[in-house]
Design an enzyme around this catalytic site. Structure first.
Site, mmCIF file in Angstrom:
data_model
loop_
_atom_site.group_PDB
_atom_site.id
_atom_site.type_symbol
_atom_site.label_atom_id
_atom_site.label_comp_id
_atom_site.label_asym_id
_atom_site.label_seq_id
_atom_site.Cartn_x
_atom_site.Cartn_y
_atom_site.Cartn_z
ATOM 1 N N TYR A 24 21.070 23.023 14.791
ATOM 2 C CA TYR A 24 19.724 22.758 15.201
ATOM 3 C C TYR A 24 19.240 21.399 15.068
ATOM 4 C CZ TYR A 24 15.351 24.486 17.139
ATOM 5 O OH TYR A 24 14.106 24.630 18.038
ATOM 6 N N SER A 51 17.373 22.921 8.974
ATOM 7 C CA SER A 51 17.872 23.420 10.306
ATOM 8 C C SER A 51 16.963 24.585 10.549
ATOM 9 C CB SER A 51 18.935 23.394 10.881
ATOM 10 O OG SER A 51 19.469 21.881 10.734
ATOM 11 N N GLN A 84 32.923 19.784 13.797
ATOM 12 C CA GLN A 84 33.321 20.923 14.732
ATOM 13 C C GLN A 84 34.621 21.549 14.309
ATOM 14 O OE1 GLN A 84 32.621 19.751 18.820
ATOM 15 N NE2 GLN A 84 30.368 19.237 18.489
ATOM 16 N N HIS A 106 29.864 16.970 24.137
ATOM 17 C CA HIS A 106 30.654 15.609 23.833
ATOM 18 C C HIS A 106 32.218 16.338 24.145
ATOM 19 C CE1 HIS A 106 32.733 11.901 23.092
ATOM 20 N NE2 HIS A 106 32.389 12.093 21.811
ATOM 21 N N ASP A 189 32.824 7.489 26.757
ATOM 22 C CA ASP A 189 31.865 7.153 25.391
ATOM 23 C C ASP A 189 32.829 6.553 24.210
ATOM 24 O OD1 ASP A 189 29.563 8.760 24.498
ATOM 25 O OD2 ASP A 189 30.846 8.779 22.596
ATOM 26 N N GLU A 224 13.642 -13.477 17.750
ATOM 27 C CA GLU A 224 13.930 -13.844 19.158
ATOM 28 C C GLU A 224 14.916 -12.990 19.849
ATOM 29 O OE1 GLU A 224 12.401 -15.815 20.864
ATOM 30 O OE2 GLU A 224 13.511 -16.454 22.526
ATOM 31 N N GLU A 230 12.078 -7.354 23.170
ATOM 32 C CA GLU A 230 12.327 -7.777 24.417
ATOM 33 C C GLU A 230 13.800 -7.469 25.139
ATOM 34 O OE1 GLU A 230 12.783 -12.159 24.852
ATOM 35 O OE2 GLU A 230 12.108 -11.922 27.063
ATOM 36 N N SER A 251 11.915 -16.098 34.053
ATOM 37 C CA SER A 251 11.657 -17.486 34.941
ATOM 38 C C SER A 251 13.056 -17.751 35.493
ATOM 39 C CB SER A 251 11.255 -18.467 33.680
ATOM 40 O OG SER A 251 12.198 -18.886 33.034
#
Ligand code: NDP
Length: 330
Positions: A24, A51, A84, A106, A189, A224, A230, A251
């Site tokens: 969970y 969990s 797993q 997965h 992946d 930056e 950004e 730009s």
């Protein structure tokens, strides 16, 4: 590629079946909540810990993993990939019954045969392409996370129908569930993690080194490069508007500078061969073997790599950046 949407996925396939969510955490909680809201009968199998408390607070019936394996018809293994195999071998394998379905988010353990289920169970994958919180949030907003779906074993003849029903239950078929294989999902992946991200990360660190060596304040460089958000925004707009089309938001000087210099990079052949090697070591199993050995030895190299990353001057630069810029990106 074949894609499936709500109209292609029949939720009644799950009507007489109980879905046991094992684990969970990120995916487990999101998928369990979405499935329940879609009308599917869900139980949770997890250890007695944080969990379990969360699942109880969310008003699920919470059982031990062995009890959940015994009660559920469809088992979604939503615990970390690294554990797993052990959990499967110690707790799940001997309790499996013919007719049950094993679902993964997965393909790693099935594709590399670290888990080999008996032939009389279905083995499917419903792999959302978003982190758990987004799987939940997008569902609540009326949408869903796109997902890859695949079938590795179809003992019942209904494995794909089950995968699509689960995909619908978690909201994935609202966006699109794309049919693939365990091999392709896993290789793609791992390639992303090993062929693409190392280049991006190393490039940014190199830019940091060049600029700080030339006298730019480290915190200014960190702001930056990524600190302002950004960069994250550019990735978001790539997904929304298109990889090149989002450039219109910048730009013309920026567009010309980026596109012209991208053609001047002198080591594209080496980059390509790095990527080819990364893909080969995923495909021929050598990465899996290296990682398995690393885990068995208690993660010595991994610890060293993490320590190196934590010691990089960029960590101090961003501390200085956050001292100056009080608000972090949402
Ligand atoms: P998490 O790390 O969030 O899983 C945590 C859950 O697993 C917790 O319930 C935890 O219990 C339990 N758990 C951990 N170790 C054990 C153990 N040894 N025995 C039993 N339970 C254990 O996993 P994710 O949701 O990130 O990943 C689950 C699957 O989903 C993976 O296959 C992953 O590749 C895939 N996936 C994940 C995505 C994501 O959003 N992170 C995106 C798409 C796919 P405890 O509280 O005890 O720690």
């Amino acid at each position: 590629m074949q894609a499936y949407y709500d109209a292609d996925a029949d939720l009644t396939v799950l009507q007489e079946r109980t879905v046991g969510i094992i684990g969970y955490g990120n995916q487990g909680r999101a998928q369990a909540l979405n499935l329940r809201d879609s009308g599917v009968r869900v139980i949770i199998g997890c250890l007695r810990d944080e969990s379990a408390r969360q699942a109880e607070a969310d008003q699920f019936s919470v059982l031990s993993i062995p009890q959940a394996v015994e009660r559920a018809d469809v088992l979604a293994l939503l615990i970390p990939d690294e554990v797993q195999r052990q959990v499967y071998q110690e707790t799940i394998a001997r309790r499996l019954r013919p007719g049950q379905t094993l679902d993964f988010a997965h393909g790693y353990n099935i594709h590399f045969r670290l888990i080999v289920p008996p032939p009389e169970v279905d083995v499917i994958m419903v792999a959302p392409r978003m982190i758990g919180t987004m799987v939940r949030e997008s569902y609540l907003a009326g949408g869903g996370a796109p997902a890859f779906v695949a079938v590795a074993q179809d003992a019942s003849g209904k494995a794909l129908a089950t995968a699509l029903a689960l995909a619908r239950g978690i909201g994935a078929t609202r966006a699109g569930a794309l049919l693939t294989t365990f091999a392709q999902e896993t290789e793609l992946d791992l390639f992303q993690e090993q062929g693409l991200w190392p280049l991006l990360i190393r490039t940014m660190l190199m830019a940091y080194e060049v600029l700080t060596d030339r006298g730019f304040p480290p915190e200014m460089v960190a702001l930056e490069m990524y600190g302002s958000g950004e960069g994250a925004e550019i990735f978001r707009e790539m997904a929304r508007q298109g990889f090149f089309r989002q450039m219109r938001l910048h730009s013309q000087t920026s567009q010309y500078g980026t596109l012209s210099r991208a053609q001047q990079i002198p080591f594209l052949a080496q980059m390509r061969s790095f990527m080819e090697r990364a893909l080969s070591s995923v495909r021929d199993g050598s990465f899996v073997e290296e990682w398995r050995k690393e885990q068995a030895e208690g993660y010595p190299r991994f610890r060293e790599l993490r320590a190196q990353a934590q010691a990089h001057p960029l960590n101090r630069a961003e501390e200085a950046m956050w001292q100056l810029v009080k608000q972090r990106p949402a």
